[in-house]
Structure formats: structure tokens, C-alpha cells
Design an enzyme around this catalytic site. Sequence first.
Site, mmCIF file in Angstrom:
data_model
loop_
_atom_site.group_PDB
_atom_site.id
_atom_site.type_symbol
_atom_site.label_atom_id
_atom_site.label_comp_id
_atom_site.label_asym_id
_atom_site.label_seq_id
_atom_site.Cartn_x
_atom_site.Cartn_y
_atom_site.Cartn_z
ATOM 1 N N ASP A 76 0.755 -1.997 0.552
ATOM 2 C CA ASP A 76 -0.028 -0.147 0.052
ATOM 3 C C ASP A 76 1.085 1.228 -0.345
ATOM 4 O O ASP A 76 0.591 2.265 -0.751
ATOM 5 C CB ASP A 76 -0.819 -0.271 1.470
ATOM 6 N N ASP A 95 -7.486 0.985 -2.730
ATOM 7 C CA ASP A 95 -6.299 1.543 -1.980
ATOM 8 C C ASP A 95 -5.280 2.238 -4.120
ATOM 9 O O ASP A 95 -6.444 2.643 -5.074
ATOM 10 C CB ASP A 95 -4.801 0.735 -2.683
ATOM 11 N N THR A 143 -9.745 -15.539 7.392
ATOM 12 C CA THR A 143 -8.855 -15.990 7.262
ATOM 13 C C THR A 143 -8.943 -14.313 8.898
ATOM 14 O O THR A 143 -9.627 -13.387 9.011
ATOM 15 C CB THR A 143 -6.983 -15.363 6.933
ATOM 16 N N LYS A 146 -7.336 -10.757 7.994
ATOM 17 C CA LYS A 146 -7.910 -9.710 7.114
ATOM 18 C C LYS A 146 -8.780 -9.097 8.849
ATOM 19 O O LYS A 146 -9.398 -10.222 8.978
ATOM 20 C CB LYS A 146 -8.560 -9.944 5.905
ATOM 21 N N GLY A 181 -5.591 -17.891 4.405
ATOM 22 C CA GLY A 181 -6.203 -18.550 5.340
ATOM 23 C C GLY A 181 -5.441 -20.026 4.345
ATOM 24 O O GLY A 181 -6.062 -20.790 4.633
ATOM 25 N N CYS A 465 -28.841 -42.094 -2.857
ATOM 26 C CA CYS A 465 -28.165 -41.570 -1.691
ATOM 27 C C CYS A 465 -26.987 -43.386 -1.092
ATOM 28 O O CYS A 465 -26.208 -43.331 -1.053
ATOM 29 C CB CYS A 465 -29.278 -41.670 -0.906
HETATM 30 N N1 LIG Z 1 -34.021 -45.858 -15.559
HETATM 31 C C1 LIG Z 1 -33.294 -46.059 -14.725
HETATM 32 N N2 LIG Z 1 -32.426 -47.463 -15.668
HETATM 33 C C2 LIG Z 1 -30.770 -47.947 -14.526
HETATM 34 N N3 LIG Z 1 -31.169 -47.605 -13.449
HETATM 35 C C3 LIG Z 1 -31.624 -46.537 -12.884
HETATM 36 C C4 LIG Z 1 -32.438 -46.064 -13.727
HETATM 37 N N4 LIG Z 1 -32.808 -44.513 -12.785
HETATM 38 C C5 LIG Z 1 -31.977 -44.842 -11.504
HETATM 39 N N5 LIG Z 1 -30.958 -45.347 -11.603
HETATM 40 C C6 LIG Z 1 -29.846 -45.907 -11.104
HETATM 41 O O1 LIG Z 1 -30.751 -45.900 -9.507
HETATM 42 C C7 LIG Z 1 -30.124 -45.249 -8.965
HETATM 43 C C8 LIG Z 1 -30.200 -43.517 -8.235
HETATM 44 O O2 LIG Z 1 -29.839 -42.786 -9.430
HETATM 45 P P1 LIG Z 1 -30.814 -41.633 -9.114
HETATM 46 O O3 LIG Z 1 -29.923 -40.917 -10.722
HETATM 47 O O4 LIG Z 1 -32.148 -41.894 -9.437
HETATM 48 O O5 LIG Z 1 -30.218 -41.117 -8.461
HETATM 49 P P2 LIG Z 1 -31.276 -40.137 -6.999
HETATM 50 O O6 LIG Z 1 -32.167 -38.997 -7.224
HETATM 51 O O7 LIG Z 1 -29.789 -39.363 -6.594
HETATM 52 O O8 LIG Z 1 -31.914 -40.821 -6.242
HETATM 53 P P3 LIG Z 1 -31.895 -40.690 -4.606
HETATM 54 O O9 LIG Z 1 -31.682 -38.783 -4.818
HETATM 55 O O10 LIG Z 1 -34.391 -40.733 -4.835
HETATM 56 O O11 LIG Z 1 -30.918 -40.939 -3.809
HETATM 57 C C9 LIG Z 1 -28.511 -44.860 -10.066
HETATM 58 O O12 LIG Z 1 -27.587 -46.610 -9.070
HETATM 59 C C10 LIG Z 1 -28.624 -45.745 -11.129
HETATM 60 O O13 LIG Z 1 -27.957 -46.162 -11.785
HETATM 61 C C1 LIG Z 2 -36.871 -36.586 -0.715
HETATM 62 C C2 LIG Z 2 -35.837 -36.393 -0.024
HETATM 63 N N1 LIG Z 2 -35.989 -34.901 0.587
HETATM 64 C C3 LIG Z 2 -34.492 -34.777 0.540
HETATM 65 S S1 LIG Z 2 -33.270 -35.960 0.704
HETATM 66 C C4 LIG Z 2 -34.090 -36.618 -0.172
HETATM 67 C C5 LIG Z 2 -33.880 -38.512 -0.480
HETATM 68 C C6 LIG Z 2 -33.620 -38.302 -1.498
HETATM 69 O O1 LIG Z 2 -32.525 -37.720 -1.954
HETATM 70 MG MG LIG Z 3 -29.471 -37.921 -4.176
#
Ligand SMILES: Nc1ncnc2c1ncn2[C@@H]1O[C@H](COP(=O)(O)OP(=O)(O)OP(=O)(O)O)[C@@H](O)[C@H]1O
Ligand SMILES: Cc1ncsc1CCO
Ligand SMILES: [Mg+2]
EC number: 2.5.1.3
Length: 540
Positions: A76, A95, A143, A146, A181, A465
Site C-alpha cells: 500500500d 487503494d 482468515t 484480515k 487462510g 443416496c
Molecule cells: N432409468 C434407470 N435405469 C437404470 N438405472 C437407474 C435408472 N434410474 C436410476 N437408476 C439407478 O438408480 C440409482 C439412483 O439414481 P438416481 O439418478 O435416481 O439418483 P438420485 O436422484 O440421487 O436418487 P435419490 O435422490 O432418490 O437417492 C443409481 O444407481 C442409478 O444407476
Molecule cells: C426426499 C428427500 N428429500 C430430501 S433428501 C431426500 C432423499 C432423496 O434424495
Molecule cells: Mg441423490
Amino acid sequence: MVFAKKDVDYSLYLVTDSTMLPPGTTLCSQVEAGLKNGVTLVQIREKDTETKKFIEEALEVQKVCKKYNVPLIINDRIDVAMAIDADGVHVGQDDMPIPMVRKLLGPSKILGWSVGKPSEVETLAKWGPDMVDYVGVGTLFSTLTKKNPKKSPMGPQGAIAVLDALEDFKASWCRTVGIGGLHPDNIQRVICQCVASNGKRSLDGISLVSDIMAAPDACAATKRLRKLLDGIKYQFVDCKLNETFPTAASIQSVICQVSSNRPLVQHMTNKVHQNFGANVTLALGSSPIMSEIESEVSELARIPNSSLLLNTGSVAPIGTLKAAISAYNEVKRPITFDPVGYSATETRLCLNNTLLTCGQFACIKGNCSEILSLAKLNKDKMKGVDASSGKMDVNMLVRATQIVAFQYRTIAVCTGEVDCIVDGTFGGKYKLSSGTAGVTAEDLPCVIIEDGSIPIMGDITASGCSLGSTIASFIGGLDPTGNLFDAVVGAVLLYKSAGKLASTRCQGSGSFHVQLIDALYQLFHENKPEKWSASLRKFK
Ligand SMILES: Nc1ncnc2c1ncn2[C@@H]1O[C@H](COP(=O)(O)OP(=O)(O)OP(=O)(O)O)[C@@H](O)[C@H]1O
Ligand SMILES: Cc1ncsc1CCO
Ligand SMILES: [Mg+2]
């Protein structure tokens, strides 16, 4: 002394702050300890020092810098820099304007500017090579140095945007240092993750204050930093990265490892998924623990073969999530991240992006809407947590998965009728300045898993999931000699095959749920590749 600007080494840039000196040290003694052990550039930044004292201190530091042949930059105070004939000046956005500073300093001095966004890069590119020599890219992370931060931390993604702008606007002369940071626990990750999309540049260095200025042993502290900067590999999980292409035999070997290591899979996941995820984990010979208690994350991460599934469908307090990411990164145990409903609302976008700046993930998995949004290829907001319906173009999905894998140096998984898996870890290799030597997202290896259409997989909640639970089990169960890409591909392949098998046995979505757990249990314990109906192929 006049430094040839092109020869300036920005790798370890020490910025001073005399308010944090430990007892028995001085500004000069700390700077000298740094210089002796690998500091390559020094900036005097003393916000609260009166002019006379500032000049006295600057002259003293200048003597030491000359002794080690390292340039001295003044923050500065252009008047002070000129008065003592320092080697350069660093100014911020608020600055004195850069063209004026350059006019005062003359052409040979080093001129640095703090930037945080691409529009600022556009401005410096228009000025051309005779104006700004380097930019301080930040603030990367929050951080304490700052006192009144004006901007919220940009994280590696913000730095990537700046590096991309430098490439787009062809500011090839301009060097970069990351700032804000930065500490020994995140430096490797930052260098590894902050690479321009064309793979042609990474940060030229890092700039830091407290890890040297406040260190009781500044020599040891600097040596440690130097080692991290000169390193070549960021081993963020204790298994092999990017060695071979997955095969049925390598996946069979992963399942054997999971069977005998029986990983502990900590779930921080949404309420809908908890029971299903715990049962899927048990079906895979692993132990689930559903825990969102901040005070135990460190202990859990330290259990042999621990693995963390972080699913943001419904979430624990952000502090707990951040603590979990740090705890698992610290002991090199894997984190699988599922950014549920990534772009469904502003709140989710902000939350997921915040978590993404906090650590290194072994795997990021999402449905196609989530992955497209993460790759910024999705113009529409997601409607909720489910993927948008409709047939997706596989080329587009592969492209998005590659972008996510590249940007986060991770293994990215995009689910749907066809699952794409891309390895963007680069074997954990990292290097200052040269990026990934021109290797881009499009060059990354991609595997496709498919088994025809199984619509019922999308008709139960939390099937994605639970694929997360499966991936987390497989990665957590690896031996140190096991391979990360094999584990993720193996999990996706086994899960898809189980889905197909369950779909032939169920009577509707209720029994599909149960059949899916049975099928996973069966295929996992039999461990016979000939029973896996899903196909694995290399994309192109
Ligand atoms: N039309 C389909 N044919 C074959 N496999 C599928 C199909 N749709 C989803 N899957 C399988 O199902 C699983 C979940 O996929 P998806 O893309 O639906 O995930 P998601 O939306 O994150 O699910 P959720 O949020 O309900 O947990 C995966 O293993 C995917 O390979
Ligand atoms: C239904 C739902 N809502 C938040 S998480 C979840 C599970 C599928 O992703
Ligand atoms: Mg999902």
C-alpha cells in the site's frame, strides 16, 4: 538491486504482521528465519504502524532481504516504497489505482494487485504486460489476519475462475499467488485443485502470514511449508490413486478387501435415507454409524477403515459438517460427497458450495441434474432432489462428469439409466505454475456402467443416496494397496446389477426396496463376476 521480473520466484511469499510475533522474536528475526529456509519473496504489511516506525522497520527488513537476494515488496505505502527504493508495491482494489502506481514507481519495479474476480483480470489484461506483474488471488479461505474482510471467501473454485480469466484474456505475463487462510493442512489441496480449465496454469505460489510470523520456531515452520510446496503428490486417501483401468478381476479384489476389512461407514445423511443406508451398508459386510455429533468426528475418522458419507439432503449444523471434512482429510480417510438437490434452491447451492470449498473428496456423486449443475451446464434450477426426467444425451453427461472430476480433483459419478464415472484425481499429482501440463477435463478416463432401463430404481426414494453408502463402503474397505477408481467403479457396477436382479424379483416399489437389499447382500457375498449383469465399458 533491480530484479529481472521474469526471474522472481513467487512460490513462498511471506507477508509480515508484527502484531503476532511470539515472545523473544522480532519482525526481522522472523523474516530472516523464513528467508534462510525457503521464503522467496517478502512483503511488509503493517497496517497500524506509524510512518517513521514503518520506514525504520522496512529498512531493517530490506537489509536482510538483500542478504538473501530476495525482493522486498511494500504493501500500500507507495511513498515508503519509493523512499527506501524497495523492489515493488502491492495494492488492493480500494487503494491507489494501478496506472497511477505504475507511473510513480516506473517500469522496472514489481507491481502486485489483489484480485477476486474475472472482471478485474479483464481490466489488467487490457492494461497489458507493463502494468500488473502478479496478482494476489483471494481471499481463498476465511482468515483472522484480515480484520474487516469485505469479501466472503472464494475457495478454490473462485481461484479457478481467476486463472481461467487470465488464460481467456491472454495475460500470460501475469503471475499468481493464492492468499487467505492458507496453512500446511490445505496448501497441497489448494495447489492441486487450483488449475485453469485448459490445464495450462496453476498458482505460481502461495502467500501467507501467521504460519511463519506467529511461529515459535519460524525455521521449522518455513521448512515444513517449503516441503509441501516442492512436493509432487497429494496423497489425500491412503490407497492407490489412478493406476489401472478397472476390470472384473480388479473389482472382485476390491470386494474381497471390503469383506475382510469391514469398514466403518459414518453417515451424515438425510432423514429419508438413514434406515435404508444403514441396511445397505450392513448388506455389504460393513458397519454403519449414523452420527452428526461434532465432538466425535475425529475419533470416528481415526478408526481403521473409516469412511464418511456426506449427503446434504437434510443436514447437520454446518460447523459439524466442516469439522467432519477436516477430520477425515487430516487422517487421509475417504469422504464421499452427495450434494442432494444441489441447485434446487439458493440455500442448497450456497450450502453445498461452502462444503465443496472445505476439503478434498474421494468421490462426488450425484444424479444427472446435480452433476450438470455442478458442471455449470444446467441452465434450469432443479425442481427438487430428483433428477429431471427425460432422456439425457450420454455425451453431455460424460462431459459434465469430466468437468466435475477435473474441477474437484476427484472421482465423479453421474447416475441415471447410464452411470458415468470419471477419474479426475491425476494420481494426486500437483505442481506450482504448470497446472496439469495442458491435460483437460475431456482427456480424463471415463467408465460407463449400464444394464438397460430399470425405471423402478427411480421409483423408490434414496436409491441414489444408498449408492453413496455403497461407494463409501467400497472405498473405506480398500487396503492401502487397493485402487480408488476400482472401488468406485466396483460399487456402481454391483449396485446396478443388484438393481436389475431386484427388479426381476419384486412386485412393486415397496418390495423392490427389500429385494434391492437382498440382491446386494447376495452379489456381494458370492463375489462372482459372472453374476454381474451390468456392463462396464470405457467411454470412447
Ligand atoms: N432409468 C434407470 N435405469 C437404470 N438405472 C437407474 C435408472 N434410474 C436410476 N437408476 C439407478 O438408480 C440409482 C439412483 O439414481 P438416481 O439418478 O435416481 O439418483 P438420485 O436422484 O440421487 O436418487 P435419490 O435422490 O432418490 O437417492 C443409481 O444407481 C442409478 O444407476
Ligand atoms: C426426499 C428427500 N428429500 C430430501 S433428501 C431426500 C432423499 C432423496 O434424495
Ligand atoms: Mg441423490
